[in-house]
Scaffold this motif. Structure first.
Motif, short mmCIF file in Angstrom:
data_model
loop_
_atom_site.label_atom_id
_atom_site.label_comp_id
_atom_site.label_asym_id
_atom_site.label_seq_id
_atom_site.Cartn_x
_atom_site.Cartn_y
_atom_site.Cartn_z
N MET A 1 20.25 52.75 70.52
CA MET A 1 21.31 52.55 69.53
C MET A 1 20.67 51.91 68.29
N ASP A 2 20.84 52.57 67.14
CA ASP A 2 20.26 52.01 65.93
C ASP A 2 21.06 50.79 65.46
N ASN A 3 20.49 50.04 64.53
CA ASN A 3 21.10 48.78 64.10
C ASN A 3 22.47 48.97 63.47
N SER A 4 22.64 50.03 62.70
CA SER A 4 23.92 50.29 62.05
C SER A 4 25.01 50.57 63.09
N ARG A 5 24.69 51.43 64.04
CA ARG A 5 25.67 51.75 65.10
C ARG A 5 25.96 50.52 65.95
N LYS A 6 24.94 49.74 66.22
CA LYS A 6 25.12 48.52 67.02
C LYS A 6 26.04 47.54 66.29
N ALA A 7 25.85 47.40 64.99
CA ALA A 7 26.70 46.50 64.20
C ALA A 7 28.16 46.97 64.22
#
Length: 121
Positions: A1-7
């Motif tokens: 999961m990339d940082n944007s999706r995680k946020a």
């Protein structure tokens, strides 16, 4: 999961818990996945039955009907037992508690709007 999706995922999860959708109901996972997906691709909100629910149903290996019903149940739980002030802070004057709960599409679209706005800050 990339940082944007995680946020987005964390933000949506926190919002759902804040307004009173408990993590133990199936609809919680469905609505969270739907909101995260719609945050990433707002076009999914154009026809939630044919696009968004299908995407969630495929992910969870279930039927579109189960997704719709689970999301509806999650919203009903929030409306019946949720934190009224938290719901009001998210939905403002767009809903009135004595009248009716929002539709699945209204609920998802409003949360998507809130999350996308918060992510811009």
């Amino acid at each position: 999961m990339d940082n944007s999706r995680k946020a987005i995922y964390v933000n949506v999860t926190n919002l759902l818990h804040e307004i009173g959708i408990p993590a133990h109901i199936v609809g919680h996972d469905y609505i969270r996945h739907a909101i995260v997906s719609a945050c990433e691709n707002p076009a999914l909100l154009k026809n939630i039955t044919k696009h968004l629910y299908v995407k969630v149903a495929i992910y969870y290996d279930t039927s579109v009907y189960s997704v719709e019903k689970g999301i509806r149940n999650a919203i009903e739980v929030a409306w019946a037992r949720g934190d009224i002030s938290a719901i009001h802070s998210v939905f403002g004057n767009t809903v009135h508690f004595q009248r009716a709960k929002p539709s699945n599409k209204e609920f998802i679209a409003m949360i998507v709007d809130v999350v996308r706005t918060q992510m811009m800050d």
